[in-house]
Design a protein around this motif. Structure first.
Motif, PDB file in Angstrom:
ATOM      1  N   ASP A 156       0.848  -1.188   0.000  1.00 27.93           N
ATOM      2  CA  ASP A 156       0.000   0.000   0.000  1.00 27.93           C
ATOM      3  C   ASP A 156       0.888   1.244   0.000  1.00 27.93           C
ATOM      4  OD1 ASP A 156      -2.087   1.746   0.104  1.00 27.93           O
ATOM      5  OD2 ASP A 156      -2.925   1.021   1.985  1.00 27.93           O
ATOM      6  N   LEU A 157       1.138   1.791  -1.179  1.00 26.44           N
ATOM      7  CA  LEU A 157       2.091   2.888  -1.316  1.00 26.44           C
ATOM      8  C   LEU A 157       1.653   4.145  -0.583  1.00 26.44           C
ATOM      9  CD1 LEU A 157       4.674   3.984  -2.700  1.00 26.44           C
ATOM     10  CD2 LEU A 157       3.231   4.658  -4.621  1.00 26.44           C
ATOM     11  N   GLY A 158       0.388   4.521  -0.706  1.00 28.18           N
ATOM     12  CA  GLY A 158      -0.064   5.763  -0.085  1.00 28.18           C
ATOM     13  C   GLY A 158       0.624   6.974  -0.661  1.00 28.18           C
ATOM     14  N   PRO A 159       0.561   7.200  -1.978  1.00 24.15           N
ATOM     15  CA  PRO A 159       1.325   8.292  -2.594  1.00 24.15           C
ATOM     16  C   PRO A 159       0.874   9.668  -2.119  1.00 24.15           C
ATOM     17  CG  PRO A 159      -0.241   7.363  -4.165  1.00 24.15           C
ATOM     18  CD  PRO A 159      -0.261   6.478  -2.970  1.00 24.15           C
ATOM     19  N   VAL A 160       1.863  10.565  -1.969  1.00 21.50           N
ATOM     20  CA  VAL A 160       1.567  11.945  -1.597  1.00 21.50           C
ATOM     21  C   VAL A 160       2.098  12.926  -2.633  1.00 21.50           C
ATOM     22  CG1 VAL A 160       1.580  11.415   0.868  1.00 21.50           C
ATOM     23  CG2 VAL A 160       3.692  12.192  -0.225  1.00 21.50           C
ATOM     24  N   GLN A 161       2.828  12.428  -3.634  1.00 16.62           N
ATOM     25  CA  GLN A 161       3.402  13.307  -4.642  1.00 16.62           C
ATOM     26  C   GLN A 161       3.506  12.542  -5.950  1.00 16.62           C
ATOM     27  OE1 GLN A 161       6.554  15.751  -3.115  1.00 16.62           O
ATOM     28  NE2 GLN A 161       7.559  15.937  -5.091  1.00 16.62           N
ATOM     29  N   ASN A 162       3.171  13.202  -7.056  1.00 12.74           N
ATOM     30  CA  ASN A 162       3.238  12.608  -8.396  1.00 12.74           C
ATOM     31  C   ASN A 162       4.194  13.447  -9.239  1.00 12.74           C
ATOM     32  OD1 ASN A 162       2.777  11.214 -10.752  1.00 12.74           O
ATOM     33  ND2 ASN A 162       0.792  12.153 -11.170  1.00 12.74           N
ATOM     34  N   ASN A 163       5.305  12.840  -9.680  1.00  8.71           N
ATOM     35  CA  ASN A 163       6.330  13.571 -10.424  1.00  8.71           C
ATOM     36  C   ASN A 163       6.428  13.040 -11.848  1.00  8.71           C
ATOM     37  OD1 ASN A 163       6.976  14.850  -7.981  1.00  8.71           O
ATOM     38  ND2 ASN A 163       8.425  13.236  -7.451  1.00  8.71           N
ATOM     39  N   ILE A 164       6.812  13.915 -12.768  1.00  9.35           N
ATOM     40  CA  ILE A 164       6.994  13.536 -14.168  1.00  9.35           C
ATOM     41  C   ILE A 164       8.339  14.063 -14.644  1.00  9.35           C
ATOM     42  CG2 ILE A 164       6.131  13.733 -16.526  1.00  9.35           C
ATOM     43  CD1 ILE A 164       3.333  14.142 -15.371  1.00  9.35           C
ATOM     44  N   SER A 165       9.140  13.166 -15.209  1.00 15.01           N
ATOM     45  CA  SER A 165      10.400  13.554 -15.838  1.00 15.01           C
ATOM     46  C   SER A 165      10.210  13.442 -17.347  1.00 15.01           C
ATOM     47  CB  SER A 165      11.535  12.641 -15.357  1.00 15.01           C
ATOM     48  OG  SER A 165      12.711  12.892 -16.079  1.00 15.01           O
ATOM     49  N   TYR A 215       6.689   4.405  -7.182  1.00 14.38           N
ATOM     50  CA  TYR A 215       5.976   3.584  -8.171  1.00 14.38           C
ATOM     51  C   TYR A 215       6.203   4.237  -9.527  1.00 14.38           C
ATOM     52  CZ  TYR A 215       1.902   1.506 -10.567  1.00 14.38           C
ATOM     53  OH  TYR A 215       1.058   0.857 -11.452  1.00 14.38           O
ATOM     54  N   ILE A 216       6.880   3.516 -10.433  1.00 15.81           N
ATOM     55  CA  ILE A 216       7.370   4.091 -11.687  1.00 15.81           C
ATOM     56  C   ILE A 216       6.575   3.545 -12.867  1.00 15.81           C
ATOM     57  CG2 ILE A 216       9.347   4.165 -13.239  1.00 15.81           C
ATOM     58  CD1 ILE A 216      11.114   3.884 -10.720  1.00 15.81           C
ATOM     59  N   SER A 217       6.299   4.427 -13.813  1.00 14.67           N
ATOM     60  CA  SER A 217       5.695   4.005 -15.074  1.00 14.67           C
ATOM     61  C   SER A 217       6.031   5.052 -16.130  1.00 14.67           C
ATOM     62  CB  SER A 217       4.173   3.854 -14.929  1.00 14.67           C
ATOM     63  OG  SER A 217       3.601   5.100 -14.554  1.00 14.67           O
ATOM     64  N   VAL A 218       5.582   4.824 -17.346  1.00 12.34           N
ATOM     65  CA  VAL A 218       5.733   5.835 -18.394  1.00 12.34           C
ATOM     66  C   VAL A 218       4.358   6.146 -18.975  1.00 12.34           C
ATOM     67  CG1 VAL A 218       8.095   5.208 -18.982  1.00 12.34           C
ATOM     68  CG2 VAL A 218       6.202   4.132 -20.214  1.00 12.34           C
ATOM     69  N   ALA A 219       4.167   7.406 -19.322  1.00 15.65           N
ATOM     70  CA  ALA A 219       2.929   7.823 -19.978  1.00 15.65           C
ATOM     71  C   ALA A 219       3.089   7.835 -21.484  1.00 15.65           C
ATOM     72  CB  ALA A 219       2.516   9.207 -19.488  1.00 15.65           C
ATOM     73  N   THR A 220       4.281   8.186 -21.939  1.00 19.68           N
ATOM     74  CA  THR A 220       4.615   8.134 -23.365  1.00 19.68           C
ATOM     75  C   THR A 220       6.045   7.662 -23.498  1.00 19.68           C
ATOM     76  OG1 THR A 220       5.383  10.432 -23.400  1.00 19.68           O
ATOM     77  CG2 THR A 220       3.066  10.048 -23.945  1.00 19.68           C
ATOM     78  N   GLY A 221       6.366   7.068 -24.642  1.00 17.11           N
ATOM     79  CA  GLY A 221       7.722   6.633 -24.899  1.00 17.11           C
ATOM     80  C   GLY A 221       8.039   5.288 -24.279  1.00 17.11           C
ATOM     81  N   ARG A 222       9.330   5.022 -24.215  1.00 14.14           N
ATOM     82  CA  ARG A 222       9.801   3.725 -23.737  1.00 14.14           C
ATOM     83  C   ARG A 222      11.167   3.948 -23.100  1.00 14.14           C
ATOM     84  NH1 ARG A 222      12.565  -0.300 -26.749  1.00 14.14           N
ATOM     85  NH2 ARG A 222      12.439   1.097 -28.545  1.00 14.14           N
ATOM     86  N   VAL A 223      11.401   3.308 -21.936  1.00 13.69           N
ATOM     87  CA  VAL A 223      12.689   3.471 -21.261  1.00 13.69           C
ATOM     88  C   VAL A 223      13.222   2.120 -20.824  1.00 13.69           C
ATOM     89  CG1 VAL A 223      11.960   5.746 -20.397  1.00 13.69           C
ATOM     90  CG2 VAL A 223      11.834   3.760 -18.882  1.00 13.69           C
ATOM     91  N   PHE A 224      14.532   2.088 -20.621  1.00 16.65           N
ATOM     92  CA  PHE A 224      15.207   0.939 -20.017  1.00 16.65           C
ATOM     93  C   PHE A 224      15.470   1.307 -18.566  1.00 16.65           C
ATOM     94  CE2 PHE A 224      19.240  -0.990 -18.698  1.00 16.65           C
ATOM     95  CZ  PHE A 224      19.033  -2.334 -18.984  1.00 16.65           C
ATOM     96  N   TYR A 252       8.377   9.993 -18.092  1.00 18.24           N
ATOM     97  CA  TYR A 252       8.666   9.016 -17.034  1.00 18.24           C
ATOM     98  C   TYR A 252       7.986   9.535 -15.764  1.00 18.24           C
ATOM     99  CZ  TYR A 252      11.905   6.473 -13.836  1.00 18.24           C
ATOM    100  OH  TYR A 252      12.485   5.695 -12.869  1.00 18.24           O
ATOM    101  N   THR A 253       7.030   8.769 -15.241  1.00 23.62           N
ATOM    102  CA  THR A 253       6.241   9.247 -14.101  1.00 23.62           C
ATOM    103  C   THR A 253       6.524   8.402 -12.874  1.00 23.62           C
ATOM    104  OG1 THR A 253       4.288   7.842 -14.346  1.00 23.62           O
ATOM    105  CG2 THR A 253       4.426   9.748 -15.797  1.00 23.62           C
ATOM    106  N   TYR A 254       6.435   9.055 -11.714  1.00 24.33           N
ATOM    107  CA  TYR A 254       6.608   8.272 -10.487  1.00 24.33           C
ATOM    108  C   TYR A 254       5.834   8.895  -9.337  1.00 24.33           C
ATOM    109  CZ  TYR A 254      10.612  11.541 -10.084  1.00 24.33           C
ATOM    110  OH  TYR A 254      11.435  12.646 -10.064  1.00 24.33           O
TER     111      TYR A 254
END
Length: 481
Positions: A52-61, A80-89, A134-136
């Motif tokens: 249960d992460l309980g996020p308090v901040q959403n960041n985008i690189s 918790y990391i994901s991407v909204a557009t593109g692709r990363v390693f 890149y979102t987290y």
């Protein structure tokens, strides 16, 4: 990802060689117009096995070019990391103290993949398809003080040997990332500390002794942290702690029935507990709270953890209210115990002293239960903190056959070499009648007639309490009794 007529992959959470680092498969629904996904869906993800992460901040690189490479940074929070557009390693290296220090893992992140990164695991990525958003999500707020706690590893570390798809010599890196140390020079991230509140009480002293060899434990008394005082709690820094053990309580059972004692009991056992609950919630700490058999009315011969609380007096009411507050926290532990014996004044020491002085006491016979030795209670706390899946309410006392207070007094006399027949058993009402008092009259708290706690749930975790008579004799044989 699915297209028109195709089915998206199912939500799934997968483990990795790095403990706590998880790969999440995300269902992505797409058609000719584009795609949609539930990037963070707490209910479904918890059911799938995500913490249960309980996020308090959403960041985008946002990364404009292919080959942008960032890291390796270990941060003082979970993310918790994901991407909204593109692709990363993505690449991760465990920088925490322990056997897994230096373990590396890498995985490509697309819109169908997310990664859960626990505190202390170094994180890095390289863009493979740009632009890449890149979102987290993180479970604590960024601050300059928090950033000062980062731990870094060089992207080119030979031990981690991350196979960057785009060689670092051709990638775009910051000067700071190029200057990070190799693994051999990294100071491992220590675990979050443990705080014991109420360190001068019987349990607090037992925990201090049990954990005396640990450098990650702080034991504080009322002078350092008074939970009944809002100013004291506000001034205390809870940020370093991942576990808070609340051994503080107002335990003057009879005094709690009077106006001043009632206020003091509520101030510590309810308002004070509430402050600890909010501190634990804010700092993502696990709270261990010690409660009492007095939350029950004593009508049942043996009390189970799922029995509804029905306290008879003010002290029991405040403990039940405190339990309810603690139960709002994820991963909480509530240990309900009875008749605690440790360092300092207690019933057993009193009976031993009377035996030695030649005093023949009258002791109540119609209250039945088991002793709980503070050392054993401390051992149970340590055990439950390390037991996988242990949370909620547990009963903790000594084992063996229940005894009345008079029965325990007789055992004390016998163990000290005195005639147990010197102890006269009396009913509770008769005991107080001699003093001109009665239970519930505002000077004497009503007490449960049965304080016997069912220990089955505790024993199912692998902890078997000592027999109370065995523990009693060992206690009486210890120095200073």
């Amino acid at each position: 990802m699915s297209t028109a007529g195709g089915a998206p992959r199912a939500l799934a959470v997968r483990s990795t060689p790095i403990p706590g680092l998880l790969v999440i498969d995300l269902p992505v629904h797409g058609d000719a117009r584009g795609w949609f996904k539930e990037n963070w869906q707490r209910e479904k993800m918890l059911a799938a096995g995500l913490p249960d992460l309980g996020p308090v901040q959403n960041n985008i690189s946002f990364n404009q070019a292919v080959g942008v490479t960032r890291g390796i940074h270990a941060e003082p929070w979970n993310k918790y990391i994901s991407v909204a557009t593109g692709r990363v390693f993505g690449a991760w290296v465990d920088l925490r103290e322990g056997e897994s220090f230096g373990t590396a893992f890498w995985h490509e992140i697309t819109p169908e993949v997310a990664i859960y990164v626990p505190r202390g695991v170094g994180n890095a990525f390289q863009t493979l398809e740009a632009p890449a958003a890149y979102t987290y999500l993180v479970d604590d707020h960024w601050s300059a003080a928090a950033q000062a706690q980062y731990t870094f590893l060089n992207l080119a570390d030979e031990t981690a040997a991350v196979p960057w798809p785009i060689p670092l010599a051709q990638a775009e890196l910051s000067a700071k990332d190029l200057a990070h140390p190799r693994l051999a020079d990294v100071v491992p991230v220590p675990p979050r500390r443990t705080l014991v509140v109420g360190g001068t009480g019987q349990l607090g002293r037992a925990l201090a002794e049990r954990w005396s060899g640990r450098a990650d434990v702080d034991v504080v008394g009322r002078a350092q942290l008074d939970v009944a005082d809002p100013t004291s709690v506000a001034a205390f820094d809870f940020a370093p702690y991942g576990v808070i053990v609340n051994a503080a309580a107002h335990t003057a059972v009879d005094a709690s029935e009077g106006p001043q004692g009632r206020a003091a009991a509520w101030a510590t056992n309810v308002a004070g507990v509430g402050r600890l609950v909010e501190a634990a919630r804010k700092h993502r700490a696990r709270l261990v709270h010690v409660s009492s058999d007095y939350v029950y009315d004593g009508a049942a011969a043996v009390h189970r953890e799922d029995e509804p609380v029905a306290p008879l007096g003010v002290y029991g009411q405040t403990k039940a209210a405190g339990d309810a507050l603690v139960a709002t926290l994820p991963g909480h532990l509530i240990l309900r115990t009875s008749w605690v014996v440790g360092q300092g004044a207690n019933f057993v020491r009193t009976m031993a002293a009377l035996a030695g002085k030649g005093v023949d006491p009258s002791v109540v016979e119609d209250q039945v239960g088991r002793l709980t030795f503070a050392d054993d209670l401390a051992a149970a706390i340590e055990h439950l903190l390390g037991a996988e899946g242990a949370e909620g309410i547990y009963h903790v006392s000594s084992g063996g056959e229940p005894l009345s207070w008079a029965g325990i007094a007789r055992e004390v006399f016998a163990a000290m070499g005195h005639d147990p027949a010197r102890v006269t058993p009396v009913a509770t009402a008769d005991y107080y009648a001699v003093q001109g008092r009665a239970e519930g009259d505002g000077t004497i708290a009503p007490r449960p007639r049965s304080s016997v706690l069912d220990l089955g749930r505790l024993e199912a975790t692998g902890f078997t309490p000592r027999d109370q008579l065995e523990a009693l004799r060992a206690y009486l044989a210890s120095p200073g009794i």
